[in-house]
Design a protein around this motif. Sequence first.
Motif, PDB file in Angstrom:
ATOM      1  N   THR A  13      12.983  13.851  16.749  1.00 35.25           N
ATOM      2  CA  THR A  13      14.405  13.774  16.399  1.00 35.25           C
ATOM      3  C   THR A  13      15.300  14.617  17.306  1.00 35.25           C
ATOM      4  O   THR A  13      16.502  14.406  17.341  1.00 35.25           O
ATOM      5  CB  THR A  13      14.643  14.226  14.951  1.00 35.25           C
ATOM      6  OG1 THR A  13      14.351  15.638  14.855  1.00 35.25           O
ATOM      7  CG2 THR A  13      13.781  13.442  13.975  1.00 35.25           C
ATOM      8  N   GLY A  14      14.718  15.609  17.977  1.00 30.46           N
ATOM      9  CA  GLY A  14      15.506  16.523  18.793  1.00 30.46           C
ATOM     10  C   GLY A  14      16.134  17.655  17.992  1.00 30.46           C
ATOM     11  O   GLY A  14      16.796  18.527  18.550  1.00 30.46           O
ATOM     12  N   GLU A  15      15.920  17.670  16.675  1.00 28.75           N
ATOM     13  CA  GLU A  15      16.490  18.712  15.812  1.00 28.75           C
ATOM     14  C   GLU A  15      15.906  20.077  16.173  1.00 28.75           C
ATOM     15  O   GLU A  15      14.696  20.228  16.314  1.00 28.75           O
ATOM     16  CB  GLU A  15      16.184  18.377  14.357  1.00 28.75           C
ATOM     17  CG  GLU A  15      16.701  19.381  13.363  1.00 28.75           C
ATOM     18  CD  GLU A  15      16.318  19.027  11.926  1.00 28.75           C
ATOM     19  OE1 GLU A  15      16.960  19.573  11.017  1.00 28.75           O
ATOM     20  OE2 GLU A  15      15.369  18.229  11.724  1.00 28.75           O
ATOM     21  N   VAL A  16      16.769  21.081  16.325  1.00 26.34           N
ATOM     22  CA  VAL A  16      16.318  22.450  16.558  1.00 26.34           C
ATOM     23  C   VAL A  16      15.924  23.034  15.210  1.00 26.34           C
ATOM     24  O   VAL A  16      16.723  23.059  14.278  1.00 26.34           O
ATOM     25  CB  VAL A  16      17.422  23.296  17.234  1.00 26.34           C
ATOM     26  CG1 VAL A  16      16.975  24.745  17.354  1.00 26.34           C
ATOM     27  CG2 VAL A  16      17.762  22.728  18.600  1.00 26.34           C
ATOM     28  N   LEU A  17      14.679  23.498  15.124  1.00 25.08           N
ATOM     29  CA  LEU A  17      14.143  23.950  13.846  1.00 25.08           C
ATOM     30  C   LEU A  17      14.139  25.462  13.678  1.00 25.08           C
ATOM     31  O   LEU A  17      14.425  25.965  12.599  1.00 25.08           O
ATOM     32  CB  LEU A  17      12.722  23.413  13.660  1.00 25.08           C
ATOM     33  CG  LEU A  17      12.609  21.883  13.678  1.00 25.08           C
ATOM     34  CD1 LEU A  17      11.147  21.461  13.593  1.00 25.08           C
ATOM     35  CD2 LEU A  17      13.430  21.269  12.560  1.00 25.08           C
ATOM     36  N   PRO A  41       8.621  22.385   5.886  1.00 24.27           N
ATOM     37  CA  PRO A  41       9.754  23.150   6.385  1.00 24.27           C
ATOM     38  C   PRO A  41       9.352  24.094   7.521  1.00 24.27           C
ATOM     39  O   PRO A  41       8.248  24.616   7.533  1.00 24.27           O
ATOM     40  CB  PRO A  41      10.211  23.961   5.169  1.00 24.27           C
ATOM     41  CG  PRO A  41       9.597  23.298   3.982  1.00 24.27           C
ATOM     42  CD  PRO A  41       8.339  22.658   4.467  1.00 24.27           C
ATOM     43  N   ALA A  42      10.273  24.319   8.450  1.00 24.65           N
ATOM     44  CA  ALA A  42      10.027  25.263   9.544  1.00 24.65           C
ATOM     45  C   ALA A  42      10.466  26.677   9.160  1.00 24.65           C
ATOM     46  O   ALA A  42       9.909  27.656   9.648  1.00 24.65           O
ATOM     47  CB  ALA A  42      10.769  24.817  10.806  1.00 24.65           C
ATOM     48  N   CYS A  43      11.460  26.774   8.297  1.00 23.96           N
ATOM     49  CA  CYS A  43      12.048  28.077   7.952  1.00 23.96           C
ATOM     50  C   CYS A  43      11.292  28.751   6.808  1.00 23.96           C
ATOM     51  O   CYS A  43      10.850  28.092   5.866  1.00 23.96           O
ATOM     52  CB  CYS A  43      13.513  27.875   7.559  1.00 23.96           C
ATOM     53  SG  CYS A  43      14.393  29.415   7.259  1.00 23.96           S
ATOM     54  N   SER A  54      15.069  23.534   8.683  1.00 27.90           N
ATOM     55  CA  SER A  54      15.476  24.273   9.872  1.00 27.90           C
ATOM     56  C   SER A  54      16.002  25.647   9.484  1.00 27.90           C
ATOM     57  O   SER A  54      16.589  25.811   8.414  1.00 27.90           O
ATOM     58  CB  SER A  54      16.585  23.491  10.600  1.00 27.90           C
ATOM     59  OG  SER A  54      17.166  24.265  11.628  1.00 27.90           O
ATOM     60  N   CYS A  55      15.825  26.607  10.367  1.00 24.61           N
ATOM     61  CA  CYS A  55      16.406  27.938  10.153  1.00 24.61           C
ATOM     62  C   CYS A  55      17.924  27.913  10.362  1.00 24.61           C
ATOM     63  O   CYS A  55      18.627  28.819   9.923  1.00 24.61           O
ATOM     64  CB  CYS A  55      15.782  28.942  11.120  1.00 24.61           C
ATOM     65  SG  CYS A  55      14.029  29.253  10.808  1.00 24.61           S
ATOM     66  N   PHE A  56      18.408  26.876  11.028  1.00 23.39           N
ATOM     67  CA  PHE A  56      19.835  26.783  11.355  1.00 23.39           C
ATOM     68  C   PHE A  56      20.549  25.946  10.306  1.00 23.39           C
ATOM     69  O   PHE A  56      21.049  24.861  10.577  1.00 23.39           O
ATOM     70  CB  PHE A  56      20.006  26.205  12.762  1.00 23.39           C
ATOM     71  CG  PHE A  56      19.386  27.081  13.810  1.00 23.39           C
ATOM     72  CD1 PHE A  56      20.060  28.192  14.291  1.00 23.39           C
ATOM     73  CD2 PHE A  56      18.115  26.822  14.289  1.00 23.39           C
ATOM     74  CE1 PHE A  56      19.484  29.021  15.235  1.00 23.39           C
ATOM     75  CE2 PHE A  56      17.523  27.644  15.235  1.00 23.39           C
ATOM     76  CZ  PHE A  56      18.210  28.750  15.709  1.00 23.39           C
ATOM     77  N   TYR A  57      20.611  26.473   9.086  1.00 24.09           N
ATOM     78  CA  TYR A  57      21.170  25.735   7.962  1.00 24.09           C
ATOM     79  C   TYR A  57      22.558  26.238   7.537  1.00 24.09           C
ATOM     80  O   TYR A  57      23.132  25.734   6.586  1.00 24.09           O
ATOM     81  CB  TYR A  57      20.217  25.762   6.762  1.00 24.09           C
ATOM     82  CG  TYR A  57      19.903  27.149   6.242  1.00 24.09           C
ATOM     83  CD1 TYR A  57      20.725  27.768   5.315  1.00 24.09           C
ATOM     84  CD2 TYR A  57      18.781  27.826   6.681  1.00 24.09           C
ATOM     85  CE1 TYR A  57      20.444  29.033   4.837  1.00 24.09           C
ATOM     86  CE2 TYR A  57      18.481  29.094   6.218  1.00 24.09           C
ATOM     87  CZ  TYR A  57      19.312  29.688   5.294  1.00 24.09           C
ATOM     88  OH  TYR A  57      19.034  30.938   4.826  1.00 24.09           O
ATOM     89  N   THR A  58      23.104  27.207   8.253  1.00 20.67           N
ATOM     90  CA  THR A  58      24.429  27.725   7.930  1.00 20.67           C
ATOM     91  C   THR A  58      25.399  27.418   9.065  1.00 20.67           C
ATOM     92  O   THR A  58      25.171  27.838  10.202  1.00 20.67           O
ATOM     93  CB  THR A  58      24.393  29.248   7.695  1.00 20.67           C
ATOM     94  OG1 THR A  58      23.452  29.535   6.667  1.00 20.67           O
ATOM     95  CG2 THR A  58      25.766  29.777   7.292  1.00 20.67           C
ATOM     96  N   ARG A  59      26.455  26.651   8.755  1.00 21.34           N
ATOM     97  CA  ARG A  59      27.503  26.364   9.735  1.00 21.34           C
ATOM     98  C   ARG A  59      28.599  27.415   9.556  1.00 21.34           C
ATOM     99  O   ARG A  59      28.995  27.726   8.443  1.00 21.34           O
ATOM    100  CB  ARG A  59      28.086  24.964   9.514  1.00 21.34           C
ATOM    101  CG  ARG A  59      29.175  24.633  10.547  1.00 21.34           C
ATOM    102  CD  ARG A  59      29.791  23.262  10.339  1.00 21.34           C
ATOM    103  NE  ARG A  59      30.553  23.263   9.098  1.00 21.34           N
ATOM    104  CZ  ARG A  59      30.583  22.251   8.237  1.00 21.34           C
ATOM    105  NH1 ARG A  59      29.870  21.165   8.447  1.00 21.34           N
ATOM    106  NH2 ARG A  59      31.303  22.335   7.139  1.00 21.34           N
TER     107      ARG A  59
END
Length: 121
Positions: free
Chosen positions: A25-29, A92-94, A100-105
């Motif tokens: 998917t290319g998603e950064v995890l 899950p990766a996180c 993903s660990c990048f779940y906060t915008r």
Amino acid sequence: MSFDPATLVYDARGLIPAIAQDAETGEVLMMAWMNAEAVSRTLDTGRVTYWSRSRQAFWIKGETSGHVQELVELRADCDRDCLLLRIRQTGPACHTNRRSCFYTRIDADGRETELMAPVHD
């Protein structure tokens, strides 16, 4: 040409940042740290191995959680001081049990928004 982990550029602690990306998917995890031995172990086994700064020990992703990262491809950036791990992620990766660990915008006005909730097994 054979790859030698010693050709990478490590920081003063002997570490290099490693970004885990879903190969499909290319998603950064997530992002974690590796040293030369972790890079070698990852390449030798196909299971992603990081260096834990807090525990001062190697950790194979998913060894205790079952949320395994299988290496598809390893890439070094142009300066050879950062790695991109293209992986197949199981679960899950996180450590918060999110994909993903990048779940906060964080918006330009400083407002934070949680983009994903933890996965419940």
